[in-house]
Write a protein that holds these residues in place. Structure first.
Motif, short mmCIF file in Angstrom:
data_model
loop_
_atom_site.label_atom_id
_atom_site.label_comp_id
_atom_site.label_asym_id
_atom_site.label_seq_id
_atom_site.Cartn_x
_atom_site.Cartn_y
_atom_site.Cartn_z
N ARG A 52 67.78 93.11 125.18
CA ARG A 52 68.77 93.56 125.97
C ARG A 52 69.74 94.56 126.60
NH1 ARG A 52 71.53 89.44 124.07
NH2 ARG A 52 73.85 90.35 123.73
N ALA A 53 69.93 95.49 125.58
CA ALA A 53 70.55 97.17 125.68
C ALA A 53 69.28 97.91 126.38
CB ALA A 53 71.00 97.33 124.03
N TYR A 54 68.74 97.88 125.75
CA TYR A 54 66.56 98.35 125.12
C TYR A 54 66.65 98.45 127.49
CZ TYR A 54 62.84 100.99 124.71
OH TYR A 54 61.28 101.92 125.09
N ALA A 55 66.28 96.77 127.24
CA ALA A 55 65.41 96.47 128.43
C ALA A 55 66.67 98.15 129.77
CB ALA A 55 65.49 95.46 128.63
N ALA A 56 67.66 97.12 129.48
CA ALA A 56 68.87 96.92 130.67
C ALA A 56 69.39 98.76 131.39
CB ALA A 56 70.33 96.26 130.65
N ARG A 57 69.85 99.12 130.31
CA ARG A 57 69.65 101.14 131.05
C ARG A 57 69.30 102.33 129.63
NH1 ARG A 57 74.13 99.95 132.58
NH2 ARG A 57 74.01 99.82 134.33
N ILE A 58 68.52 102.70 129.81
CA ILE A 58 68.85 103.70 128.59
C ILE A 58 69.75 104.87 129.25
CG2 ILE A 58 67.35 105.52 127.24
CD1 ILE A 58 65.21 103.96 127.03
N MET A 59 70.16 105.82 128.27
CA MET A 59 71.77 107.00 128.88
C MET A 59 71.58 107.41 127.15
SD MET A 59 74.52 104.72 130.28
CE MET A 59 74.97 103.68 128.59
N TYR A 60 71.61 109.02 127.38
CA TYR A 60 71.49 110.03 126.82
C TYR A 60 72.56 110.55 126.59
CZ TYR A 60 66.29 108.98 126.18
OH TYR A 60 64.89 108.71 125.81
N ILE A 61 73.45 110.56 126.03
CA ILE A 61 75.00 111.49 125.34
C ILE A 61 74.89 112.13 125.03
CG2 ILE A 61 77.34 110.47 125.57
CD1 ILE A 61 76.64 107.66 125.72
N VAL A 62 75.46 113.45 125.97
CA VAL A 62 75.64 114.83 125.43
C VAL A 62 76.62 115.45 125.30
CG1 VAL A 62 73.84 116.97 124.61
CG2 VAL A 62 72.67 115.22 125.69
N GLY A 63 77.72 116.48 124.19
CA GLY A 63 78.23 116.79 124.38
C GLY A 63 78.54 117.93 124.71
N LYS A 64 79.05 118.64 125.88
CA LYS A 64 79.23 119.70 126.45
C LYS A 64 80.75 120.21 126.12
CE LYS A 64 78.43 122.10 130.65
NZ LYS A 64 77.42 123.22 130.70
N GLU A 65 80.88 120.68 125.02
CA GLU A 65 81.83 121.98 124.68
C GLU A 65 82.35 123.26 125.67
OE1 GLU A 65 83.09 121.52 119.58
OE2 GLU A 65 81.82 122.90 120.27
N GLN A 66 83.64 122.85 125.61
CA GLN A 66 83.67 124.60 125.73
C GLN A 66 85.38 124.84 125.56
OE1 GLN A 66 82.99 126.41 128.55
NE2 GLN A 66 81.13 124.79 129.20
N MET A 67 85.06 126.14 124.93
CA MET A 67 85.91 125.90 123.67
C MET A 67 87.22 127.31 124.57
SD MET A 67 84.40 126.07 119.84
CE MET A 67 85.68 125.34 119.45
N ALA A 118 68.89 121.38 130.02
CA ALA A 118 67.32 121.28 130.93
C ALA A 118 66.17 121.47 129.92
CB ALA A 118 67.95 122.07 131.96
N ASN A 119 66.56 122.15 128.86
CA ASN A 119 65.94 122.47 127.62
C ASN A 119 64.85 121.20 127.07
OD1 ASN A 119 65.68 124.73 128.50
ND2 ASN A 119 67.14 125.60 127.54
N LEU A 120 65.78 120.42 127.01
CA LEU A 120 66.13 119.06 126.25
C LEU A 120 64.49 118.72 126.90
CD1 LEU A 120 69.04 117.40 124.94
CD2 LEU A 120 67.14 119.04 123.74
N ARG A 121 63.46 118.04 126.57
CA ARG A 121 61.95 117.27 126.82
C ARG A 121 62.46 115.91 127.42
NH1 ARG A 121 57.79 117.02 123.81
NH2 ARG A 121 56.46 117.06 126.33
N LEU A 122 63.37 115.20 128.12
CA LEU A 122 64.41 114.28 128.10
C LEU A 122 63.87 113.53 129.94
CD1 LEU A 122 67.45 114.15 125.95
CD2 LEU A 122 65.54 112.80 125.48
N ALA A 123 63.53 112.40 130.15
CA ALA A 123 64.53 112.17 131.36
C ALA A 123 65.50 112.75 131.96
CB ALA A 123 64.08 110.55 131.52
N MET A 124 65.57 113.80 132.86
CA MET A 124 66.94 113.98 133.00
C MET A 124 67.92 113.26 133.95
SD MET A 124 66.74 116.61 131.11
CE MET A 124 68.60 117.29 131.36
#
Length: 688
Positions: free
Chosen positions: A626-641, A670-676
């Protein structure tokens, strides 16, 4: 220096096939607790610290003092970094010195050739040399090896000719008596002259650093059986010629060439100079790769040029930087005599560092008695000290340049390491066991721990793929996502890349999946990949879905003690036929076609696929489908220090420089070859 010290002894002090002073330091850190590590490295570094009972009392006491001394930790780290910096600094001079020296042979052919012509020709050759680096070590070696063998053959033949033709009694120079007599006679002046013969072995550190690109046995055989005898004949032959023609000392090789061989020797000398430069360029690529692995240098692009040898590298940024430096040095110094004054001091520092580092390796790694280590160390350290002290006299005449360059590089590397250690400590605050982050309320629904407010969590339909930097505990990005949004995806996968030093990893060994029982539908997928494997691609979600699905079925089959042959209707066959697992079915389980269902009905209960027979497995697969059919999210951390406001001024300056470099060298999302359109960035701020 080369034969006894390096080829016989030091080449054995490699760190899993890699050479150089820094690799020797890395070897020591595997056998003694001398440094802190990146959490990503802790699970990959193979610690081999000897048990105390297996070591001599003196060796054990030395290790204990080194491990307890913060000064020794910093001192050894500084030596390792300085050695890398000094080799790179000499890496700027080596191509210039080698090519300029060969091209200056044109003046023997035609004395009125201008200096600008020599410099211009040298710069053109250097541009060509650095321009062909992307071809890789293997391809270059196939072309360069015949050149080196021909060049060394010329040297040996010319040496034999000059010995026979002019003064064969020069062979007496092999006796140590004359060396001792020379220093007795010339005293201080003789010691000062030692700095003038450094060029006869300045490539020795490249020999050690290139160990990652060539095998130990290959280096030993090629040196002992061919290179060393040829060089001895070459030098002794030139000495025989100079003993009769003293004026020839200004350019001994070309002046001592037999009649009719000047033009061929000039051509082969230029080609050999290019090869000599190649050795140092390859060594700098090796060393930069080593210090990047241990977080002493910002990440730059590294290209593996061989599918067989992991040590054959090309570093584009460093290549063009070295080229600019070599051309600048050639144009400014314009003469090998002036360039020679700037050359050699760094090499002597490095070879002295090697002597001390390998002595420690002998004690802590090889467990050799201190009584057997001390005398060889004293012998080589004394020779190193004589050469080094003599070479230091050249500092005002040009050696200040390489010392300045190496000092600046070492400061950069140490600054980066200091910043990374502070970053690791800050990031560790966001990694917990899942049970410390999440809990369950009285109704069995997930909620945040009291530390984060204790809010009940909602569930998002879909598959959330969290990019996991460390591969241990929960990723920082998951912690911030859950605590800020008070929600979790229906299925969460912590995705971690684990690089290994082989060209490619077999598919059956590439994937490792584990399940977090405290969080429903939460998994960690670790992908081991070689340097030629490409993992992150647009269909990454499908790959992760398939591997997690296989894991669920495999776990169920192991629970019931079933083999793959005993349960052929599940696992890979089902996945290949129905990649979405037939989400439309009420039970959410993966089943076959209509005819397959008919056949399944005729089976006994033990023959029914496990994903249908076991309700928990069926429900878990249904959740994943169900999860795969419903939506796919690539969750990446944007860490600021940012630097803590309470830090001292000096600490603020150092960490601010680190953060500026970090922000300008990090790979962009943007360099990752993913569906942005499926990428979600979770921002968070950490103080260091």
């Amino acid at each position: 220096m080369v034969t006894l010290k390096y080829v016989v002894v030091i080449l054995h002090a490699d760190n899993e096939g890699e050479g150089g002073t820094f690799s020797t330091y890395s070897l020591l850190t595997r056998y003694a607790n001398l440094t802190s590590r990146d959490p990503r490295e802790e699970v990959t570094v193979k610690m081999e610290r000897h048990l105390s009972v297996d070591m001599r009392n003196t060796n054990r006491a030395l290790r204990h003092k080194m491990e307890d001394s913060r000064f020794m930790h910093g001192f050894l780290k500084t030596i390792g970094v300085l050695a890398v910096s000094m080799v790179i600094a000499d890496g700027v001079l080596t191509p210039a010195q080698s090519v300029l020296g060969a091209v200056q042979g044109l003046k023997v052919v035609k004395e009125d050739i201008s200096g600008s012509t020599v410099v211009g020709t040298s710069c053109g050759i250097l541009i060509l040399l650095f321009g062909i680096q992307p071809l890789g070590t293997s391809r270059l070696a196939s072309a360069f090896a015949p050149i080196v063998m021909t060049w060394l053959g010329f040297n040996a033949a010319f040496g034999i000719y000059n010995l026979v033709q002019f003064d064969s009694t020069i062979l007496k120079a092999f006796s140590p008596y004359f060396a001792i007599e020379f220093f007795v006679e010339h005293k201080t002046h003789g010691w000062k002259m030692l700095g003038g013969i450094l060029l006869s072995f300045t490539g020795v550190e490249a020999l050690f650093a290139d160990l990652g690109a060539f095998s130990l046995r290959a280096i030993q055989i090629s040196w002992m059986c061919y290179t060393y005898p040829c060089l001895l004949l070459a030098y002794i032959g030139q000495a025989a010629y100079i003993s009769v023609h003293p004026e020839a000392y200004s350019n001994p090789f070309f002046n001592s060439v037999p009649p009719g061989m000047l033009y061929p020797s000039l051509i082969i000398a230029v080609l050999a100079a290019i090869v000599a430069s190649q050795a140092m360029i390859t060594a700098t690529f090796q060393l930069i790769s080593q210090i990047m692995k241990l977080s002493y240098c910002p990440q730059v692009k590294v290209v593996h040029t061989s599918k067989v040898f992991h040590g054959q590298l090309y570093v584009p940024f460093l290549n063009w930087l070295l080229m600019c430096g070599a051309i600048l040095v050639t144009a400014v110094y314009s003469d090998t005599a002036r360039l020679g004054n700037a050359y050699g001091v760094c090499v002597m520092f490095v070879t002295f560092f090697d002597t001390c580092m390998v002595a420690l390796v002998s004690l802590l790694v090889w467990k050799i008695s201190p009584y057997l280590v001390f005398l060889p160390w004293l012998f080589f350290a004394t020779i190193d000290g004589l050469y080094l002290s003599s070479a230091l006299l050249k500092v005002p005449d040009g050696a200040w340049f390489t010392l300045t360059v190496s000092g600046a590089l070492a400061a950069l590397f140490l600054l980066w390491r200091f910043g990374k250690e502070n970053q690791w400590r800050a990031e560790a605050e966001d990694r917990f066991k899942p049970t410390q982050l999440l809990g369950k309320d009285n109704d069995g629904r997930l909620k945040l721990a009291e530390r984060w407010g204790g809010d009940r969590l909602s569930v998002i339909r879909g598959l959330g793929i969290y990019f996991d930097k460390t591969g241990v505990l929960t990723p920082s990005v998951f912690t911030h996502f859950v605590s800020k949004f008070a929600t979790v995806p229906e299925v969460a996968v912590f995705f971690h890349l684990h690089p290994v030093e082989i060209p490619t990893v077999a598919p059956e060994e590439r994937y490792a999946v584990s399940h977090f029982t405290a969080v429903p539908g939460c998994y960690r997928l670790v992908i081991q990949h070689g340097f030629m494997d490409e993992v992150i691609s647009p269909d990454l979600a499908a790959l992760l879905y398939e591997q997690v699905r296989k894991f669920i079925i495999r776990q169920a089959r192991e629970k019931y003690g079933l083999s793959e042959k005993a349960d052929p209707g599940s696992a890979e066959d089902t996945i290949q036929e129905h990649p979405l697992g037939n989400v439309g079915h009420e039970n959410g389980a993966s089943v076959g076609s209509g005819s397959d269902e008919h056949r399944a009905g005729k089976r006994t209960e033990s023959q029914i696929p496990i994903e249908i027979r076991d309700e928990k497995v069926a429900a878990e697969l249904a959740r994943l489908d169900r999860a795969y059919a419903a939506r796919i999210m690539y969750i990446v951390g944007k860490e600021q220090m940012k630097v803590r406001s309470s830090s001292s001024i000096g600490r603020k300056v150092v960490l601010s420089i680190f953060l500026w470099i970090r922000d300008n060298t990090r790979a962009k999302i943007a360099n990752l070859r993913l569906a942005m359109d499926r990428v979600v960035e979770v921002g968070f701020v950490k103080e260091i």
